[in-house]
Design a protein around this motif. Structure first.
Motif, mmCIF file in Angstrom:
data_model
loop_
_atom_site.group_PDB
_atom_site.id
_atom_site.type_symbol
_atom_site.label_atom_id
_atom_site.label_comp_id
_atom_site.label_asym_id
_atom_site.label_seq_id
_atom_site.Cartn_x
_atom_site.Cartn_y
_atom_site.Cartn_z
ATOM 1 N N TRP A 213 0.809 -1.224 0.000
ATOM 2 C CA TRP A 213 0.000 0.000 0.000
ATOM 3 C C TRP A 213 0.839 1.269 0.000
ATOM 4 O O TRP A 213 0.546 2.187 -0.780
ATOM 5 C CB TRP A 213 -1.025 -0.031 1.136
ATOM 6 C CG TRP A 213 -2.040 -1.122 0.901
ATOM 7 C CD1 TRP A 213 -2.209 -2.262 1.633
ATOM 8 C CD2 TRP A 213 -2.971 -1.210 -0.179
ATOM 9 N NE1 TRP A 213 -3.189 -3.043 1.086
ATOM 10 C CE2 TRP A 213 -3.691 -2.418 -0.037
ATOM 11 C CE3 TRP A 213 -3.281 -0.393 -1.262
ATOM 12 C CZ2 TRP A 213 -4.683 -2.819 -0.917
ATOM 13 C CZ3 TRP A 213 -4.281 -0.792 -2.139
ATOM 14 C CH2 TRP A 213 -4.966 -1.992 -1.956
ATOM 15 N N PRO A 214 1.883 1.349 0.810
ATOM 16 C CA PRO A 214 2.728 2.553 0.701
ATOM 17 C C PRO A 214 3.395 2.660 -0.676
ATOM 18 O O PRO A 214 3.574 3.765 -1.200
ATOM 19 C CB PRO A 214 3.773 2.369 1.799
ATOM 20 C CG PRO A 214 3.124 1.474 2.787
ATOM 21 C CD PRO A 214 2.260 0.550 1.979
ATOM 22 N N SER A 215 3.735 1.535 -1.287
ATOM 23 C CA SER A 215 4.342 1.550 -2.620
ATOM 24 C C SER A 215 3.357 2.061 -3.664
ATOM 25 O O SER A 215 3.718 2.864 -4.536
ATOM 26 C CB SER A 215 4.839 0.161 -3.014
ATOM 27 O OG SER A 215 5.849 -0.268 -2.120
ATOM 28 N N LEU A 216 2.102 1.631 -3.585
ATOM 29 C CA LEU A 216 1.075 2.115 -4.507
ATOM 30 C C LEU A 216 0.799 3.595 -4.300
ATOM 31 O O LEU A 216 0.634 4.351 -5.269
ATOM 32 C CB LEU A 216 -0.212 1.296 -4.355
ATOM 33 C CG LEU A 216 -0.130 -0.165 -4.808
ATOM 34 C CD1 LEU A 216 -1.434 -0.899 -4.478
ATOM 35 C CD2 LEU A 216 0.194 -0.252 -6.292
ATOM 36 N N LEU A 217 0.758 4.014 -3.038
ATOM 37 C CA LEU A 217 0.567 5.435 -2.731
ATOM 38 C C LEU A 217 1.726 6.263 -3.289
ATOM 39 O O LEU A 217 1.515 7.328 -3.886
ATOM 40 C CB LEU A 217 0.439 5.652 -1.224
ATOM 41 C CG LEU A 217 0.297 7.110 -0.766
ATOM 42 C CD1 LEU A 217 -0.948 7.759 -1.359
ATOM 43 C CD2 LEU A 217 0.271 7.175 0.756
ATOM 44 N N THR A 218 2.944 5.763 -3.130
ATOM 45 C CA THR A 218 4.128 6.463 -3.644
ATOM 46 C C THR A 218 4.039 6.631 -5.160
ATOM 47 O O THR A 218 4.235 7.727 -5.694
ATOM 48 C CB THR A 218 5.407 5.688 -3.273
ATOM 49 O OG1 THR A 218 5.515 5.653 -1.847
ATOM 50 C CG2 THR A 218 6.639 6.336 -3.857
ATOM 51 N N ALA A 219 3.733 5.548 -5.867
ATOM 52 C CA ALA A 219 3.648 5.600 -7.329
ATOM 53 C C ALA A 219 2.508 6.518 -7.785
ATOM 54 O O ALA A 219 2.677 7.323 -8.718
ATOM 55 C CB ALA A 219 3.459 4.199 -7.900
ATOM 56 N N GLY A 220 1.376 6.420 -7.124
ATOM 57 C CA GLY A 220 0.237 7.268 -7.481
ATOM 58 C C GLY A 220 0.508 8.740 -7.220
ATOM 59 O O GLY A 220 0.163 9.598 -8.044
ATOM 60 N N ALA A 221 1.133 9.039 -6.092
ATOM 61 C CA ALA A 221 1.451 10.433 -5.764
ATOM 62 C C ALA A 221 2.482 10.997 -6.736
ATOM 63 O O ALA A 221 2.372 12.148 -7.166
ATOM 64 C CB ALA A 221 1.954 10.544 -4.324
ATOM 65 N N ALA A 222 3.479 10.194 -7.095
ATOM 66 C CA ALA A 222 4.491 10.648 -8.055
ATOM 67 C C ALA A 222 3.850 10.953 -9.405
ATOM 68 O O ALA A 222 4.098 12.005 -10.005
ATOM 69 C CB ALA A 222 5.588 9.599 -8.208
ATOM 70 N N ALA A 223 3.013 10.046 -9.878
ATOM 71 C CA ALA A 223 2.359 10.241 -11.180
ATOM 72 C C ALA A 223 1.438 11.459 -11.156
ATOM 73 O O ALA A 223 1.431 12.270 -12.097
ATOM 74 C CB ALA A 223 1.576 8.987 -11.566
ATOM 75 N N THR A 224 0.689 11.617 -10.085
ATOM 76 C CA THR A 224 -0.230 12.751 -9.989
ATOM 77 C C THR A 224 0.533 14.062 -9.892
ATOM 78 O O THR A 224 0.159 15.054 -10.536
ATOM 79 C CB THR A 224 -1.169 12.578 -8.782
ATOM 80 O OG1 THR A 224 -1.842 11.310 -8.900
ATOM 81 C CG2 THR A 224 -2.193 13.696 -8.714
ATOM 82 N N GLY A 225 1.606 14.075 -9.116
ATOM 83 C CA GLY A 225 2.419 15.278 -9.004
ATOM 84 C C GLY A 225 3.018 15.687 -10.341
ATOM 85 O O GLY A 225 2.996 16.866 -10.719
ATOM 86 N N ILE A 226 3.532 14.729 -11.076
ATOM 87 C CA ILE A 226 4.121 15.024 -12.380
ATOM 88 C C ILE A 226 3.048 15.475 -13.369
ATOM 89 O O ILE A 226 3.276 16.379 -14.182
ATOM 90 C CB ILE A 226 4.918 13.815 -12.900
ATOM 91 C CG1 ILE A 226 6.162 13.620 -12.024
ATOM 92 C CG2 ILE A 226 5.311 13.997 -14.362
ATOM 93 C CD1 ILE A 226 6.892 12.322 -12.255
ATOM 94 N N PHE A 227 1.863 14.891 -13.280
ATOM 95 C CA PHE A 227 0.766 15.319 -14.146
ATOM 96 C C PHE A 227 0.438 16.797 -13.919
ATOM 97 O O PHE A 227 0.361 17.588 -14.873
ATOM 98 C CB PHE A 227 -0.472 14.458 -13.905
ATOM 99 C CG PHE A 227 -1.709 14.980 -14.599
ATOM 100 C CD1 PHE A 227 -1.860 14.836 -15.967
ATOM 101 C CD2 PHE A 227 -2.697 15.619 -13.873
ATOM 102 C CE1 PHE A 227 -2.987 15.331 -16.616
ATOM 103 C CE2 PHE A 227 -3.825 16.117 -14.512
ATOM 104 C CZ PHE A 227 -3.972 15.974 -15.881
ATOM 105 N N PHE A 228 0.263 17.188 -12.649
ATOM 106 C CA PHE A 228 -0.066 18.584 -12.367
ATOM 107 C C PHE A 228 1.104 19.509 -12.682
ATOM 108 O O PHE A 228 0.903 20.642 -13.123
ATOM 109 C CB PHE A 228 -0.557 18.754 -10.925
ATOM 110 C CG PHE A 228 -2.006 18.392 -10.762
ATOM 111 C CD1 PHE A 228 -3.003 19.260 -11.172
ATOM 112 C CD2 PHE A 228 -2.370 17.170 -10.228
ATOM 113 C CE1 PHE A 228 -4.348 18.930 -11.044
ATOM 114 C CE2 PHE A 228 -3.711 16.825 -10.092
ATOM 115 C CZ PHE A 228 -4.701 17.702 -10.509
ATOM 116 N N LEU A 229 2.317 19.037 -12.488
ATOM 117 C CA LEU A 229 3.482 19.836 -12.883
ATOM 118 C C LEU A 229 3.446 20.084 -14.386
ATOM 119 O O LEU A 229 3.702 21.204 -14.848
ATOM 120 C CB LEU A 229 4.784 19.133 -12.485
ATOM 121 C CG LEU A 229 6.078 19.820 -12.934
ATOM 122 C CD1 LEU A 229 6.216 21.197 -12.294
ATOM 123 C CD2 LEU A 229 7.271 18.937 -12.609
ATOM 124 N N SER A 230 3.111 19.065 -15.161
ATOM 125 C CA SER A 230 3.068 19.237 -16.616
ATOM 126 C C SER A 230 2.001 20.257 -17.020
ATOM 127 O O SER A 230 2.204 21.018 -17.978
ATOM 128 C CB SER A 230 2.832 17.900 -17.314
ATOM 129 O OG SER A 230 1.498 17.465 -17.150
#
Length: 114
Positions: A30-47
């Motif tokens: 679960w922490p691994s999924l949260l990490t991957a999801g947060a990274a992807a979402t952060g990069i999406f909003f950064l883009s």
């Protein structure tokens, strides 16, 4: 709107960093999924933010807010120590973020070269 996207991206950057600490080398699901999801979402909003902001300004502010937020919450959640040198570094990072924000506002009326 770009600055709102950048702020959202920075929040997910903090979540990413804090969740990474809980993955235990990506051995915890679960922490691994949260990490991957947060990274992807952060990069999406950064883009989205970088559609309008200069990449140098946007990326630097994103990492600056993410760094300060991670240290502050790491102190509150994990009991990490903040000493004088860390506090001074945070002040410098915050000053740099504010300076970049002000420089972007000042150049908003100037046509970009791109």
């Amino acid at each position: 709107m770009a600055w709102i996207y950048l702020l959202i991206a920075a929040v997910f950057e903090v979540i990413f960093a804090l969740a990474t600490n809980a993955t235990e080398g990506f051995t915890q699901l679960w922490p691994s999924l949260l990490t991957a999801g947060a990274a992807a979402t952060g990069i999406f909003f950064l883009s989205l933010a970088l559609k309008t902001l200069d990449v140098g300004v946007g990326y630097t502010i994103w990492t600056g807010i993410g760094s300060v937020g991670t240290v502050v919450l790491g102190t509150l959640i994990f009991g990490e120590e903040i000493n004088l040198w860390k506090a001074l570094a945070f002040v410098l990072i915050i000053g740099g973020v504010l300076g970049l924000k002000l420089s972007d506002r000042a150049s908003a009326g100037t046509p970009s070269a791109a």
